[in-house]
Write an enzyme that holds these catalytic residues in place. Structure first.
Site, PDB file in Angstrom:
ATOM      1  N   GLY A 198      45.593  44.806  45.096  1.00  0.00           N
ATOM      2  CA  GLY A 198      45.259  46.429  45.647  1.00  0.00           C
ATOM      3  C   GLY A 198      44.434  46.286  46.721  1.00  0.00           C
ATOM      4  O   GLY A 198      44.594  47.187  47.646  1.00  0.00           O
ATOM      5  N   ASP A 219      33.552  42.163  40.417  1.00  0.00           N
ATOM      6  CA  ASP A 219      34.545  41.160  40.286  1.00  0.00           C
ATOM      7  C   ASP A 219      34.060  40.023  39.346  1.00  0.00           C
ATOM      8  O   ASP A 219      34.751  39.023  38.970  1.00  0.00           O
ATOM      9  CB  ASP A 219      34.969  40.594  41.544  1.00  0.00           C
ATOM     10  CG  ASP A 219      36.010  41.625  42.354  1.00  0.00           C
ATOM     11  OD1 ASP A 219      36.358  42.547  41.593  1.00  0.00           O
ATOM     12  OD2 ASP A 219      36.216  41.201  43.534  1.00  0.00           O
ATOM     13  N   SER A 258      33.617  52.074  46.603  1.00  0.00           N
ATOM     14  CA  SER A 258      34.895  51.210  46.671  1.00  0.00           C
ATOM     15  C   SER A 258      34.853  50.502  48.155  1.00  0.00           C
ATOM     16  O   SER A 258      35.169  51.374  49.092  1.00  0.00           O
ATOM     17  CB  SER A 258      36.084  51.758  46.345  1.00  0.00           C
ATOM     18  OG  SER A 258      37.051  51.041  46.847  1.00  0.00           O
ATOM     19  N   ARG A 292      41.267  36.857  36.953  1.00  0.00           N
ATOM     20  CA  ARG A 292      39.851  36.621  36.624  1.00  0.00           C
ATOM     21  C   ARG A 292      39.567  36.659  35.118  1.00  0.00           C
ATOM     22  O   ARG A 292      38.590  35.837  34.648  1.00  0.00           O
ATOM     23  CB  ARG A 292      38.876  37.852  37.122  1.00  0.00           C
ATOM     24  CG  ARG A 292      39.065  37.813  38.703  1.00  0.00           C
ATOM     25  CD  ARG A 292      37.949  38.484  39.257  1.00  0.00           C
ATOM     26  NE  ARG A 292      38.112  39.058  40.810  1.00  0.00           N
ATOM     27  CZ  ARG A 292      37.955  38.152  41.833  1.00  0.00           C
ATOM     28  NH1 ARG A 292      37.781  36.943  41.625  1.00  0.00           N
ATOM     29  NH2 ARG A 292      38.448  38.555  42.802  1.00  0.00           N
TER      30      ARG A 292
HETATM   31  C1  S3P Z   1      37.760  44.363  47.189  1.00  0.00           C
HETATM   32  C2  S3P Z   1      36.865  45.464  46.598  1.00  0.00           C
HETATM   33  C3  S3P Z   1      36.776  45.625  45.273  1.00  0.00           C
HETATM   34  C4  S3P Z   1      36.998  44.375  44.441  1.00  0.00           C
HETATM   35  C5  S3P Z   1      38.295  43.715  45.004  1.00  0.00           C
HETATM   36  C6  S3P Z   1      38.268  43.178  46.359  1.00  0.00           C
HETATM   37  C7  S3P Z   1      37.782  44.151  48.798  1.00  0.00           C
HETATM   38  O1  S3P Z   1      37.657  46.660  44.909  1.00  0.00           O
HETATM   39  O2  S3P Z   1      37.200  44.557  43.019  1.00  0.00           O
HETATM   40  O3  S3P Z   1      38.590  42.532  44.064  1.00  0.00           O
HETATM   41  O4  S3P Z   1      38.249  43.210  49.305  1.00  0.00           O
HETATM   42  O5  S3P Z   1      37.329  45.101  49.308  1.00  0.00           O
HETATM   43  P1  S3P Z   1      37.161  48.161  44.840  1.00  0.00           P
HETATM   44  O6  S3P Z   1      36.867  48.336  46.396  1.00  0.00           O
HETATM   45  O7  S3P Z   1      38.246  48.912  44.346  1.00  0.00           O
HETATM   46  O8  S3P Z   1      35.727  48.255  43.945  1.00  0.00           O
END
Ligand code: S3P
Length: 436
Positions: free
Chosen positions: A102, A321, A173, A394
């Site tokens: 993501g 996380d 986020s 995880r």
């Molecule tokens: C992350 C932000 C988080 C986290 C992901 C890594 C990042 O997601 O859960 O593992 O590196 O910016 P969200 O921004 O969707 O909360």
């Protein structure tokens, strides 16, 4: 019965004393690679995470014509990136594969939006289910054209000359904040993001380390477009989100202690240590250095008298996380409960982490009550059994940690998913089991 391919048999542990390092920070690895690609000059990134997510980012950057070379170093990967300068990407000849990541997709969407050609960003089945409207909307209002089916990947992004926006996302986020700031770096004017709650600030720190000026004013972060970045040489610290599995292990097994060295202690990531303290663990940290604006040091944890604990809605964004690892800790100790609320974001991670975590822990004989926005888990120890990690790195690690305290063997299906963020996890667990 012999374990099937992709399953792992979890060793039973009674006492652990260890000192170890964990692989490089996933969030920082993605950011340094992307900023290195945008910078003028050659960046060298040591300790780059060799996990599948961060490798996906490197492959996508290569597809944009960024020269990347990798070699194995004592600390993970040593990555060399020949920056192409602002707006220097070349049109990719095929869709980009963000795999399970993501972070790759959302942050790269910010860069794709600023390059005047078509990029198609796709990934695996899990990524194809994840919500992308949160980046599509702000990037579209900056001037990009983005097509997606029901707001899910793949994203077809026609980049443009962007203009600045003031964005106020509904969900806290770091990925959304980062996508907008990275697009903002290429936009005309000052782009800002007002966060509904604080999230990890690696993008802000990394932008500064690469020479950009970032304006922070309370919950608003802003960047002026057109700033050139310079290359850096950096050593990436260990990932506290990986370390937390070992912290939970030492906290959950009586008479245990573990020291994790060279790990990131950024305050926007270390709130989980307060929760661990509330759970009865005894934790000390020492801050040893600052590298590229990131505080780095060691964490020492000893098991204490286990106590029930809660993660409040306000705390969730800063430890989203780490919740599976905290659940593992609660699952290990009799008489302990953990409750988390205000965490509905867990339902749109690599899996629906509320449903899959409840299913997995129940399969191990641990009681879990599920809510729309969280769960309550009541300590076992687990009775044992076969658990499915649901393709979620995880969850695989959380079930393994809880399984070390189980009364009968635990095996984890889909254990190979740990390769997303911690390829050597099961080897390290086995080493701890042997070294007692
Ligand atoms: C992350 C932000 C988080 C986290 C992901 C890594 C990042 O997601 O859960 O593992 O590196 O910016 P969200 O921004 O969707 O909360």
């Amino acid at each position: 019965m012999p374990p099937s391919i992709g399953s792992a048999l979890v060793p039973h542990l009674t006492r652990v004393h260890a000192r170890l390092r964990v692989p490089g920070d996933k969030s920082i690895s993605h950011r340094y690679a992307m900023l290195g690609a945008l910078a003028d000059g050659v960046s060298h990134l040591d300790g780059y995470l060799a996990g599948a997510d961060c490798i996906a980012t490197l492959s996508c950057l290569e597809a944009y014509g960024v020269p990347v070379s990798r070699s194995v170093s004592a600390r993970g990967l040593l990555v060399r990136i020949d920056g192409r300068g602002l707006r220097g990407f070349r049109p990719p000849s095929a869709p980009l594969d963000c795999a399970n990541s993501g972070t790759s997709m959302r942050l790269l969407a910010g860069l794709a939006a600023a390059h005047p050609f078509r990029s198609v960003l796709g990934g695996d089945e899990s990524l194809a289910r994840r919500p992308m409207r949160r980046v599509i909307e702000p990037l579209t209002s900056m001037g990009a054209t983005i097509a997606a089916s029901e707001g899910r990947p793949p994203l077809t992004i026609d980049g443009a000359n962007l203009h600045a926006i003031a964005h106020a996302p509904d969900v806290p986020s770091a990925q959304v904040k980062s996508a907008v700031l990275l697009a903002g770096l290429h936009a005309e004017g000052r782009t800002s993001v007002r966060e509904p709650a604080p999230t990890r600030d690696h993008t802000e720190r990394a932008l500064e380390a690469f020479g950009a000026h970032v304006v922070r004013d309370g919950s608003t972060i802003a960047i002026d477009g057109g700033q050139r970045l310079h290359a850096i040489d950096a050593r990436i610290p260990g990932d506290i989100s990986s370390a937390v599995f070992w912290l939970a292990l030492a906290a959950g097994i009586p008479d245990s202690e573990i020291t994790i060295e060279d790990v990131g202690l950024n305050p926007s990531r270390s709130a989980v240590l307060d929760v661990l303290r509330r759970s009865g663990a005894r934790i000390e940290t020492s801050m040893d250095q600052d590298r590229a604006g990131e505080p780095i040091g060691s964490i020492h944890v000893r098991s204490g008298d286990p106590r029930s604990f809660e993660v409040t809605a306000a705390e969730v964004p800063l430890m989203i996380d780490e919740i599976p690892a905290l659940a593992a800790l609660a699952a290990m100790r009799a008489g302990v409960t953990m409750t988390v609320r205000g965490a509905s974001e867990l339902r749109v991670k690599e899996s629906d982490r509320i449903a899959m975590l409840a299913r997995g822990f129940r399969a191990m004989g641990v009681g879990v009550e599920e809510y729309d926005d969280g769960f309550s888990i009541a300590g076992g120890p687990p009775s044992g059994g076969d658990v499915d990690a649901a393709g979620d790195h995880r969850l695989a690690m959380a079930f393994a940690i809880a399984g070390t305290a189980a009364r009968a063997p635990v095996s984890i299906q889909g254990a190979e998913s740990v390769a997303v963020s911690y390829p050597g996890f099961f080897t390290e667990l086995e080493r701890l089991a042997q070294s007692r």
